[in-house]
Design an enzyme around this catalytic site. Structure first.
Site, mmCIF file in Angstrom:
data_model
loop_
_atom_site.group_PDB
_atom_site.id
_atom_site.type_symbol
_atom_site.label_atom_id
_atom_site.label_comp_id
_atom_site.label_asym_id
_atom_site.label_seq_id
_atom_site.Cartn_x
_atom_site.Cartn_y
_atom_site.Cartn_z
ATOM 1 N N ASP A 102 -5.371 -18.258 6.252
ATOM 2 C CA ASP A 102 -3.861 -19.120 6.149
ATOM 3 C C ASP A 102 -4.293 -20.402 6.237
ATOM 4 O OD1 ASP A 102 -1.396 -19.527 5.899
ATOM 5 O OD2 ASP A 102 -0.710 -19.162 8.042
ATOM 6 N N ARG A 164 1.802 -2.703 10.249
ATOM 7 C CA ARG A 164 0.349 -2.578 10.095
ATOM 8 C C ARG A 164 0.158 -1.471 9.229
ATOM 9 N NH1 ARG A 164 -2.076 -6.722 13.174
ATOM 10 N NH2 ARG A 164 -1.237 -7.094 15.439
#
Ligand code: IMP
Ligand code: MG
Length: 174
Positions: A102, A164
């Site tokens: 990111d 997840r």
């Protein structure tokens, strides 16, 4: 008023196909070298598990657990090592496996830390790359998908520990 765009999604089959491509590329690049894969917990656990099962060569696996401060959607660059690797990496061919790059702050910290331990080579394999968000100059050597600046979950990626287990990757909106 802005019209809502469609939700970003990467289907299970597309992920599988891309992970296989990355695996074959890595296998070719590391022929005869016995690389050490270091998965960054927790986000990379599913990606790493799928990736190595497509690689038909001698390799080793270890895990590094980190927590970036700013737990929700933004990391600050302060990284805490929660669990260090166990296999010595001196003179080893190391491949860091990460879920998503990111800002790049987490990966930069990890890369510098591992480089200080004298590996023979060090490369980065990231499933997702949010290129437009980068704050530091770091790039993955192997990238699954370049993705837009949206908050993504599934296939290892979480939002406050949820999602997840989704077999696909989707954008989360509230
Ligand atoms: P960076 O230090 O800003 O590059 O942050 C990297 C870490 O932030 C990743 O390893 C993820 O754990 C988390 N992260 C960044 N973007 C997302 C996202 O869209 N969904 C879930 N986690 C994310
Ligand atoms: Mg992570």
């Amino acid at each position: 008023m802005q019209e809502e765009g469609s939700l970003f999604l990467i289907e299970e089959e597309r992920i599988k196909k891309r992970v296989l491509e990355l695996a074959l590329e890595i296998e070719k690049d590391y022929k005869g070298k016995k690389p050490l894969f270091i998965g960054i917990l927790k986000g990379a656990f599913i990606f790493l598990a799928d990736l190595v099962r497509f690689i038909d060569m001698d390799l080793e696996i270890d895990f590094l657990a980190v927590s970036s401060y700013g737990k929700f959607t933004e990391s600050t660059g302060e990284v805490e090592i929660l669990k260090d690797i166990q296999i010595p990496i001196k003179d080893r061919h190391v491949i860091i496996v990460e879920d998503i790059v990111d800002t790049g702050l987490t990966l930069k910290y990890i890369k510098d830390l591992l480089l200080s331990r004298g590996p023979k080579s060090l490369k980065i394999c990231a499933l997702l790359d949010k290129k437009e968000r980068r704050k530091v100059d770091i790039d993955a050597d192997y990238v699954g998908f370049t993705v837009p600046d949206r908050f993504l979950v599934g296939y290892g990626l979480d939002m406050a520990e949820k999602y997840r287990n989704l077999p696909y990757i989707k954008e989360l909106r509230d």
